[in-house]
Design a protein around this motif. Structure first.
Motif, PDB file in Angstrom:
ATOM      1  N   TYR A   1       0.842  -1.208   0.000  1.00  0.00           N
ATOM      2  CA  TYR A   1       0.000   0.000   0.000  1.00  0.00           C
ATOM      3  C   TYR A   1       0.871   1.250   0.000  1.00  0.00           C
ATOM      4  O   TYR A   1       0.668   2.181  -0.793  1.00  0.00           O
ATOM      5  N   PHE A   2       1.862   1.288   0.851  1.00  0.00           N
ATOM      6  CA  PHE A   2       2.731   2.459   0.980  1.00  0.00           C
ATOM      7  C   PHE A   2       3.696   2.561  -0.206  1.00  0.00           C
ATOM      8  O   PHE A   2       3.998   3.656  -0.672  1.00  0.00           O
ATOM      9  N   THR A   3       4.131   1.409  -0.713  1.00  0.00           N
ATOM     10  CA  THR A   3       5.012   1.413  -1.882  1.00  0.00           C
ATOM     11  C   THR A   3       4.299   2.006  -3.087  1.00  0.00           C
ATOM     12  O   THR A   3       4.848   2.846  -3.810  1.00  0.00           O
ATOM     13  N   VAL A   4       3.050   1.575  -3.306  1.00  0.00           N
ATOM     14  CA  VAL A   4       2.289   2.065  -4.450  1.00  0.00           C
ATOM     15  C   VAL A   4       2.008   3.562  -4.316  1.00  0.00           C
ATOM     16  O   VAL A   4       2.096   4.314  -5.299  1.00  0.00           O
ATOM     17  N   LEU A   5       1.694   4.015  -3.118  1.00  0.00           N
ATOM     18  CA  LEU A   5       1.468   5.451  -2.922  1.00  0.00           C
ATOM     19  C   LEU A   5       2.701   6.263  -3.306  1.00  0.00           C
ATOM     20  O   LEU A   5       2.593   7.328  -3.941  1.00  0.00           O
ATOM     21  N   ARG A   6       3.881   5.774  -2.921  1.00  0.00           N
ATOM     22  CA  ARG A   6       5.116   6.476  -3.288  1.00  0.00           C
ATOM     23  C   ARG A   6       5.316   6.458  -4.804  1.00  0.00           C
ATOM     24  O   ARG A   6       5.715   7.459  -5.405  1.00  0.00           O
ATOM     25  N   GLN A   7       5.021   5.324  -5.426  1.00  0.00           N
ATOM     26  CA  GLN A   7       5.208   5.213  -6.869  1.00  0.00           C
ATOM     27  C   GLN A   7       4.243   6.108  -7.640  1.00  0.00           C
ATOM     28  O   GLN A   7       4.592   6.665  -8.689  1.00  0.00           O
ATOM     29  N   LEU A   8       3.039   6.260  -7.130  1.00  0.00           N
ATOM     30  CA  LEU A   8       2.067   7.117  -7.792  1.00  0.00           C
ATOM     31  C   LEU A   8       2.482   8.583  -7.743  1.00  0.00           C
ATOM     32  O   LEU A   8       2.053   9.386  -8.576  1.00  0.00           O
ATOM     33  N   ALA A   9       3.302   8.931  -6.775  1.00  0.00           N
ATOM     34  CA  ALA A   9       3.765  10.315  -6.640  1.00  0.00           C
ATOM     35  C   ALA A   9       5.033  10.588  -7.443  1.00  0.00           C
ATOM     36  O   ALA A   9       5.532  11.714  -7.449  1.00  0.00           O
ATOM     37  N   ALA A  10       5.543   9.583  -8.153  1.00  0.00           N
ATOM     38  CA  ALA A  10       6.791   9.730  -8.894  1.00  0.00           C
ATOM     39  C   ALA A  10       6.582  10.544 -10.166  1.00  0.00           C
ATOM     40  O   ALA A  10       5.450  10.811 -10.591  1.00  0.00           O
ATOM     41  N   GLY A  11       7.672  10.913 -10.817  1.00  0.00           N
ATOM     42  CA  GLY A  11       7.622  11.655 -12.065  1.00  0.00           C
ATOM     43  C   GLY A  11       7.175  10.787 -13.228  1.00  0.00           C
ATOM     44  O   GLY A  11       7.062   9.560 -13.115  1.00  0.00           O
ATOM     45  N   GLU A  12       6.968  11.429 -14.379  1.00  0.00           N
ATOM     46  CA  GLU A  12       6.416  10.734 -15.545  1.00  0.00           C
ATOM     47  C   GLU A  12       7.324   9.608 -16.020  1.00  0.00           C
ATOM     48  O   GLU A  12       6.854   8.515 -16.371  1.00  0.00           O
ATOM     49  N   ALA A  13       8.629   9.853 -16.049  1.00  0.00           N
ATOM     50  CA  ALA A  13       9.550   8.815 -16.528  1.00  0.00           C
ATOM     51  C   ALA A  13       9.514   7.589 -15.625  1.00  0.00           C
ATOM     52  O   ALA A  13       9.478   6.441 -16.098  1.00  0.00           O
ATOM     53  N   GLU A  14       9.504   7.826 -14.305  1.00  0.00           N
ATOM     54  CA  GLU A  14       9.446   6.705 -13.358  1.00  0.00           C
ATOM     55  C   GLU A  14       8.128   5.953 -13.466  1.00  0.00           C
ATOM     56  O   GLU A  14       8.104   4.715 -13.376  1.00  0.00           O
ATOM     57  N   ARG A  15       7.051   6.679 -13.680  1.00  0.00           N
ATOM     58  CA  ARG A  15       5.735   6.034 -13.813  1.00  0.00           C
ATOM     59  C   ARG A  15       5.688   5.164 -15.069  1.00  0.00           C
ATOM     60  O   ARG A  15       5.119   4.065 -15.059  1.00  0.00           O
ATOM     61  N   THR A  16       6.268   5.636 -16.154  1.00  0.00           N
ATOM     62  CA  THR A  16       6.291   4.851 -17.394  1.00  0.00           C
ATOM     63  C   THR A  16       7.086   3.565 -17.203  1.00  0.00           C
ATOM     64  O   THR A  16       6.670   2.481 -17.648  1.00  0.00           O
ATOM     65  N   GLN A  17       8.232   3.675 -16.547  1.00  0.00           N
ATOM     66  CA  GLN A  17       9.041   2.488 -16.284  1.00  0.00           C
ATOM     67  C   GLN A  17       8.298   1.498 -15.387  1.00  0.00           C
ATOM     68  O   GLN A  17       8.355   0.278 -15.596  1.00  0.00           O
ATOM     69  N   LEU A  18       7.604   2.023 -14.377  1.00  0.00           N
ATOM     70  CA  LEU A  18       6.848   1.160 -13.481  1.00  0.00           C
ATOM     71  C   LEU A  18       5.744   0.431 -14.236  1.00  0.00           C
ATOM     72  O   LEU A  18       5.539  -0.777 -14.033  1.00  0.00           O
ATOM     73  N   ARG A  19       5.039   1.144 -15.097  1.00  0.00           N
ATOM     74  CA  ARG A  19       3.962   0.509 -15.878  1.00  0.00           C
ATOM     75  C   ARG A  19       4.502  -0.642 -16.709  1.00  0.00           C
ATOM     76  O   ARG A  19       3.929  -1.741 -16.724  1.00  0.00           O
ATOM     77  N   GLU A  20       5.613  -0.417 -17.423  1.00  0.00           N
ATOM     78  CA  GLU A  20       6.181  -1.468 -18.264  1.00  0.00           C
ATOM     79  C   GLU A  20       6.679  -2.638 -17.427  1.00  0.00           C
ATOM     80  O   GLU A  20       6.498  -3.801 -17.801  1.00  0.00           O
ATOM     81  N   ARG A  21       7.269  -2.334 -16.294  1.00  0.00           N
ATOM     82  CA  ARG A  21       7.783  -3.389 -15.421  1.00  0.00           C
ATOM     83  C   ARG A  21       6.643  -4.247 -14.872  1.00  0.00           C
ATOM     84  O   ARG A  21       6.738  -5.482 -14.845  1.00  0.00           O
ATOM     85  N   GLN A  22       5.571  -3.605 -14.436  1.00  0.00           N
ATOM     86  CA  GLN A  22       4.437  -4.342 -13.884  1.00  0.00           C
ATOM     87  C   GLN A  22       3.738  -5.175 -14.953  1.00  0.00           C
ATOM     88  O   GLN A  22       3.334  -6.316 -14.698  1.00  0.00           O
ATOM     89  N   LEU A  23       3.582  -4.612 -16.153  1.00  0.00           N
ATOM     90  CA  LEU A  23       2.923  -5.367 -17.220  1.00  0.00           C
ATOM     91  C   LEU A  23       3.750  -6.597 -17.586  1.00  0.00           C
ATOM     92  O   LEU A  23       3.197  -7.703 -17.745  1.00  0.00           O
ATOM     93  N   ARG A  24       5.060  -6.425 -17.700  1.00  0.00           N
ATOM     94  CA  ARG A  24       5.903  -7.583 -18.021  1.00  0.00           C
ATOM     95  C   ARG A  24       5.810  -8.641 -16.919  1.00  0.00           C
ATOM     96  O   ARG A  24       5.734  -9.847 -17.211  1.00  0.00           O
ATOM     97  N   HIS A  25       5.800  -8.199 -15.662  1.00  0.00           N
ATOM     98  CA  HIS A  25       5.687  -9.144 -14.543  1.00  0.00           C
ATOM     99  C   HIS A  25       4.388  -9.941 -14.634  1.00  0.00           C
ATOM    100  O   HIS A  25       4.397 -11.171 -14.455  1.00  0.00           O
ATOM    101  N   ILE A  26       3.281  -9.258 -14.913  1.00  0.00           N
ATOM    102  CA  ILE A  26       1.988  -9.945 -14.987  1.00  0.00           C
ATOM    103  C   ILE A  26       1.984 -10.957 -16.123  1.00  0.00           C
ATOM    104  O   ILE A  26       1.530 -12.108 -15.961  1.00  0.00           O
ATOM    105  N   LEU A  27       2.492 -10.582 -17.290  1.00  0.00           N
ATOM    106  CA  LEU A  27       2.477 -11.486 -18.441  1.00  0.00           C
ATOM    107  C   LEU A  27       3.405 -12.678 -18.213  1.00  0.00           C
ATOM    108  O   LEU A  27       3.046 -13.823 -18.540  1.00  0.00           O
ATOM    109  N   GLN A  28       4.583 -12.434 -17.655  1.00  0.00           N
ATOM    110  CA  GLN A  28       5.507 -13.536 -17.372  1.00  0.00           C
ATOM    111  C   GLN A  28       4.929 -14.488 -16.334  1.00  0.00           C
ATOM    112  O   GLN A  28       4.979 -15.720 -16.490  1.00  0.00           O
ATOM    113  N   SER A  29       4.375 -13.925 -15.271  1.00  0.00           N
ATOM    114  CA  SER A  29       3.804 -14.748 -14.203  1.00  0.00           C
ATOM    115  C   SER A  29       2.644 -15.583 -14.729  1.00  0.00           C
ATOM    116  O   SER A  29       2.520 -16.773 -14.414  1.00  0.00           O
TER     117      SER A  29
END
Length: 438
Positions: A28-56
């Motif tokens: 919960y706290f990790t996601v809140l911090r990530q949502l407050a990040a800049g655009e570049a960090e948010r884009t990287q997080l989105r790609e990382r999470q999508l790859r994780h979901i598809l691989q899993s």
């Protein structure tokens, strides 16, 4: 009172005094911090999470392992958005026909929370979740609603939803910790005085409600009867019309935030309403990948959660409709499949697009559009002050004939009540039992 009920009562009574770190999963706290990040960090997080979901999913979920042919090298190196297009569209019927095949095989259902929905489309669904996913969901809500100062565990708020239901012989509301629970079944004139007294005694800072329930409250309570002001109103679980928003804002005189989502948690969007102006839905790109699938001239909303690795639903077809732009904005969320009306030419028309003249609410308390067969609708209305006069009936029917007479045969039916569904919601559009052909 059962032990579980007693424990729940104690939890809500004392949770506002418990540190948030003990209430929520670390995610919960990790996601809140990530949502407050800049655009570049948010884009990287989105790609990382999508790859994780598809691989899993391709590695540990039987359904995807048997239907999606992607190598480990492809999953690790190709662009995740390109990989996503290799997955088939997924329907609710497919999920329910083989539920266990969508569960990560490393997990034991005994240690998961199984949640079900009766299904507003007439078909229910059951899903396994855990506390981590539930708390991640709350993080996204707080990222939006926290801007108003709201906290689920610390703020005092009015809750009107299925969890607040009471039996007919019971009082309309009860206090549960930091919530005033107002039963959607009791929003009627005979309970008006008690409801006003309970609201003024509790003085909530926020409102968290179904739109139809908040609008029903606005039908029986006036703003000048409330001796408190709320900071914001949060509407959830249902589509909402502009007429309902105007009535709710008129009662609470506060900004309104509307969230869109489903029991399947595959998409999340927020809209706003303030000073009579509607701010369109914007889908949250860090919550899910939102796509459109064209169904004739309508755009179905398709979602892939970026976080649900317990029971991944990839490219899930929601049966909800609205054209989502590249920027995530959906100007018109047309509604859910069962809320579309079929005109005499066989075309689908969003039922929520109906316009109800403002003056109608001077003499009508409840209004519902019903369809049993294509090309014909009935307007079911409940009078505000007893039976409607002939002039009032002619006004209501005549106004809709001018708008929709070329699409539908229209009748007016005055009814004693428009009952709530078992989930505590009241539908503006009712197509239950509709025949497929005239």
């Amino acid at each position: 009172m059962s032990y579980i009920d007693w424990l729940e009562k104690r939890y809500y009574a004392y949770r506002k005094f418990i540190p948030a770190r003990l209430l929520y999963h670390p995610a919960y706290f990790t996601v809140l911090r990530q949502l407050a990040a800049g655009e570049a960090e948010r884009t990287q997080l989105r790609e990382r999470q999508l790859r994780h979901i598809l691989q899993s999913a391709c590695t540990h979920v039987p359904f995807y392992r048997s239907t999606v042919r992607l190598s480990a090298a492809e999953l690790a190196n190709e662009a995740p958005d390109a990989l996503l297009t290799r997955f088939p569209y997924l329907s609710k019927a497919e999920v329910m026909s083989r539920q266990r095949d969508f569960l990560d095989e490393r997990l034991n259902p005994r240690w998961l929370n199984y949640v079900t929905s009766g299904g507003s489309s007439g078909q229910g669904i059951g899903l396994w979740r855990n506390k981590r996913l539930a708390d991640i969901e709350k993080a996204f809500l707080i990222d939006c609603w926290g801007k108003f100062g709201f906290s689920f565990d610390k703020s005092n708020y009015l809750r009107i939803g299925a969890d607040a239901r009471r039996l007919a012989h019971e009082p309309p509301s009860r206090v549960a910790g930091n919530r005033l629970m107002l039963s959607p079944y009791h929003l009627a004139s005979q309970h008006r005085q008690q409801i006003v007294a309970d609201l003024n005694a509790y003085r909530p800072d926020y409102v968290h409600a179904y739109p139809s329930s908040a609008a029903a409250l606005a039908e029986i309570v006036r703003a000048d009867e409330l001796d408190f002001r709320v900071k914001a109103v949060f509407l959830v679980s249902e589509p909402v019309t502009l007429q309902q928003l105007a009535a709710i804002e008129g009662l609470f005189q506060a900004p309104i935030s509307i969230s869109y989502g489903q029991s399947e948690r595959t998409n999340l969007a927020f809209a706003g309403y303030r000073d009579g102006v509607f701010q369109p839905y914007r889908f949250e790109p860090l919550y899910a990948v939102t796509e459109n699938r064209m169904q004739g001239e309508t755009a179905e909303i398709v979602g892939t959660s970026l976080w649900n690795d317990v029971m991944p639903l990839i490219r899930y077809c929601t049966n909800d409709f609205g054209l989502v732009g590249a920027d995530g904005v959906c100007a018109n969320l047309d509604g859910r499949d069962q809320e579309f009306l079929i005109d005499r030419f066989g075309n689908r028309i969003p039922g929520l697009s109906i316009v109800i003249d403002e003056v109608t609410w001077d003499f009508v308390r409840l209004y519902q559009v019903r369809q049993q067969q294509p090309g014909a609708i009935r307007l079911a209305v409940v009078g505000k002050h007893g039976a409607l006069s002939r002039e009032h009936k002619e006004f209501v029917l005549g106004a809709q004939l001018k708008r929709w007479g070329s699409f539908f045969d229209i009748e007016l039916e005055e009814v004693a009540d428009i009952p709530l569904a078992p989930n505590g919601k009241r539908k503006l559009v009712d197509t239950a039992g509709r025949r497929l052909s005239a």
